[in-house]
Design an enzyme around this catalytic site. Structure first.
Site, PDB file in Angstrom:
ATOM      1  N   CYS A 260       0.809  -1.227   0.000  1.00  0.00           N
ATOM      2  CA  CYS A 260       0.000   0.000   0.000  1.00  0.00           C
ATOM      3  C   CYS A 260       0.837   1.269   0.000  1.00  0.00           C
ATOM      4  O   CYS A 260       0.297   2.367  -0.106  1.00  0.00           O
ATOM      5  CB  CYS A 260      -0.937  -0.016   1.193  1.00  0.00           C
ATOM      6  SG  CYS A 260      -1.868  -1.552   1.314  1.00  0.00           S
TER       7      CYS A 260
ATOM      8  N   HIS B 172      -2.798   7.299   6.770  1.00  0.00           N
ATOM      9  CA  HIS B 172      -3.070   6.018   6.118  1.00  0.00           C
ATOM     10  C   HIS B 172      -4.489   5.572   6.451  1.00  0.00           C
ATOM     11  O   HIS B 172      -5.227   5.148   5.567  1.00  0.00           O
ATOM     12  CB  HIS B 172      -2.040   4.988   6.557  1.00  0.00           C
ATOM     13  CG  HIS B 172      -2.097   3.707   5.792  1.00  0.00           C
ATOM     14  ND1 HIS B 172      -1.966   3.677   4.421  1.00  0.00           N
ATOM     15  CD2 HIS B 172      -2.287   2.428   6.194  1.00  0.00           C
ATOM     16  CE1 HIS B 172      -2.066   2.425   4.003  1.00  0.00           C
ATOM     17  NE2 HIS B 172      -2.267   1.644   5.055  1.00  0.00           N
TER      18      HIS B 172
ATOM     19  N   GLU C 204      -1.359   4.532  14.235  1.00  0.00           N
ATOM     20  CA  GLU C 204      -1.005   5.763  13.531  1.00  0.00           C
ATOM     21  C   GLU C 204      -1.266   6.995  14.391  1.00  0.00           C
ATOM     22  O   GLU C 204      -0.479   7.944  14.386  1.00  0.00           O
ATOM     23  CB  GLU C 204      -1.758   5.864  12.203  1.00  0.00           C
ATOM     24  CG  GLU C 204      -1.285   7.017  11.331  1.00  0.00           C
ATOM     25  CD  GLU C 204      -1.818   6.976   9.918  1.00  0.00           C
ATOM     26  OE1 GLU C 204      -1.333   7.763   9.082  1.00  0.00           O
ATOM     27  OE2 GLU C 204      -2.736   6.167   9.642  1.00  0.00           O
TER      28      GLU C 204
ATOM     29  N   HIS D 192      -9.782   1.775   0.003  1.00  0.00           N
ATOM     30  CA  HIS D 192      -8.332   1.563   0.014  1.00  0.00           C
ATOM     31  C   HIS D 192      -7.884   1.051  -1.342  1.00  0.00           C
ATOM     32  O   HIS D 192      -8.196  -0.082  -1.724  1.00  0.00           O
ATOM     33  CB  HIS D 192      -7.980   0.560   1.114  1.00  0.00           C
ATOM     34  CG  HIS D 192      -6.526   0.462   1.414  1.00  0.00           C
ATOM     35  ND1 HIS D 192      -5.544   1.052   0.641  1.00  0.00           N
ATOM     36  CD2 HIS D 192      -5.862  -0.171   2.427  1.00  0.00           C
ATOM     37  CE1 HIS D 192      -4.368   0.795   1.150  1.00  0.00           C
ATOM     38  NE2 HIS D 192      -4.526   0.050   2.240  1.00  0.00           N
TER      39      HIS D 192
ATOM     40  N   PHE E 283       1.540  -3.763   3.893  1.00  0.00           N
ATOM     41  CA  PHE E 283       1.834  -5.099   4.407  1.00  0.00           C
ATOM     42  C   PHE E 283       3.326  -5.378   4.235  1.00  0.00           C
ATOM     43  O   PHE E 283       3.918  -5.070   3.203  1.00  0.00           O
ATOM     44  CB  PHE E 283       1.038  -6.163   3.643  1.00  0.00           C
ATOM     45  CG  PHE E 283      -0.405  -6.297   4.069  1.00  0.00           C
ATOM     46  CD1 PHE E 283      -0.934  -5.551   5.100  1.00  0.00           C
ATOM     47  CD2 PHE E 283      -1.228  -7.204   3.429  1.00  0.00           C
ATOM     48  CE1 PHE E 283      -2.259  -5.689   5.485  1.00  0.00           C
ATOM     49  CE2 PHE E 283      -2.561  -7.363   3.804  1.00  0.00           C
ATOM     50  CZ  PHE E 283      -3.079  -6.596   4.837  1.00  0.00           C
TER      51      PHE E 283
END
Length: 415
Positions: A165, A305, A316, A342, A403
């Site tokens: 990502c 994110h 985060e 996403h 990931f």
């Protein structure tokens, strides 16, 4: 050596909430959700039956039928977004030095549907190996910048960054580095993804990563809400024209913002889960500030994110407080994934575009779908819930985490 400055002079986007930059930006500010029941395949047996698909897209509007058959959807999105970015830049493509014009593209997966369909066809056959001759060139993640360079004759550095990502943020960072070092004058930098397929939905369902709010898809992506239950998968892409500052000035280009800093780090913790204290996220934001020569107080907006997962959002927010201290309470923070879903490898680019336009227009898009406060978050943090906010945005920070523990951040500043 003195590093060269890098600016944004063109933008293109095709997203679940708008198929041009103007449509995308207006939808962000209006707080529109792109989530809806899946139309690309029968999802009735899946745990998650909705996604953020690109809507009203017809390949034949952009490619002839023969060409479209050779391009996976992720590569189509790459070319469509880049065509818009080049047109927006006002570049005279016949007059520029194309040997010093590169393409660096991000994709976390690449041609997933192509791979899936070929594997299914072989499995359903009699064992005789019959494969489409375009199987491999349609599927490989690096084919998108290849097609862009071929179409426009761009002969500079050309490759794909793959960091889940964080992929398209890595593409931006690499492009900026090459321009800073004087190795090229211009670069197409962006990313695209088309993972809303049986394999994509099924695979993320198996990871327990997706929201299962099938009764109300439009409110399923709920970053920082107490009842968040996973992310919503999205498709699309975005593209920037990054340009050396003096080169842009010399041709009288319009400039959206300057890319002033970036950071890269690894969590070194877990295959899919974030570091619980946000260690990698703290490091990457600190590195970006250091690279930009900026203090935490110089940032006004963070596009986080913020995927709407139980663990990720908490980590985060801890990282932001760890880096920004008391200034964290003066920031605007928002997750535009609440609207777009996403986009995996393309998340970074469309969120970078949101940052750039926030800097340009002095308005922060919201985090929609907030219904219930979560005591896990500092109540003094301003997540820009449910409604866009007008404020001066001198500089914006974009966070993307992938990931494998890959972290990438970039800072965009007024010029």
């Amino acid at each position: 050596m003195e590093l060269k400055r890098v600016v944004v002079t063109g933008i293109g986007a095709i997203t679940p909430i708008g198929n041009t930059v103007e449509e995308y930006w207006n939808a962000l500010i209006d707080g529109r959700s792109g989530a809806a029941p899946i139309t690309q395949f029968d999802a009735s047996l899946f745990k998650t039956r909705f996604a953020c698909e690109v809507k009203n897209y017809n390949p034949n509007d952009f490619f002839d039928r023969k060409e479209a058959r050779k391009l996976d959807l992720f590569a189509q999105y790459a070319m469509v977004a880049t065509d818009e970015a080049i047109a927006d830049s006002g570049l005279d493509m016949g007059a520029i030095d194309k040997d010093r014009f590169g393409v660096i593209w991000g994709a976390g997966i690449g041609g997933l549907k192509t791979f899936q369909d070929e594997a299914i066809a072989f499995g359903q056959g009699d064992g005789t190996p019959r494969f489409n001759p375009f199987f491999i060139p349609k599927m490989i993640a690096d084919i998108a910048p290849g097609h862009i360079s071929i179409k426009h004759g761009l002969r500079g550095p050309n490759f794909t960054t793959v960091s889940a990502c964080a992929s398209s943020t890595n593409a931006i960072i690499d492009a900026v580095t090459y321009i800073r070092l004087g190795k090229m004058n211009l670069c197409v930098a962006g990313g695209s993804e088309a993972a809303v397929t049986e394999a994509g939905i099924g695979g993320f369902n198996a990871l327990q990563a997706l929201s299962k709010r099938n009764d109300d898809p439009t409110t399923a992506s709920r970053p920082f809400d107490k009842n968040r239950d996973g992310f919503v998968l999205g498709d699309g892409g975005g593209s920037l024209i990054l340009e050396e500052y003096e080169h842009a000035k010399a041709r009288g280009a319009k400039i959206y913002a300057e890319v002033v800093g970036s950071g890269l780090s690894a969590d070194a913790y877990h295959m899919t889960a974030p570091h619980p204290e946000g260690l990698g996220a703290m490091n990457v934001m600190r590195y970006a500030l250091e690279d930009a020569g900026m203090k935490p107080e110089d940032i006004d907006y963070i596009n986080v994110h913020g995927t709407s997962t139980p663990l990720g959002d908490i980590a985060e927010s801890k990282a932001i407080i760890g880096v920004f201290g008391d200034h964290a309470h003066k920031l605007n923070i928002s997750s535009t994934k609440s609207m777009t879903g996403h986009l995996l490898g393309a998340a970074g680019i469309i969120e970078a575009i949101a940052c750039i336009l926030s800097v340009k227009n002095d308005i922060v898009p919201p985090t929609i779908n907030h219904f219930t406060d979560d005591e896990e978050f500092d109540p003094k943090l301003n997540f820009t819930f449910n409604k866009a906010e007008k404020r001066e945005v001198r500089a914006a920070l974009s966070n993307t985490f992938g990931f494998g523990g890959h972290n990438a951040s970039a800072i965009f500043k007024k010029i």
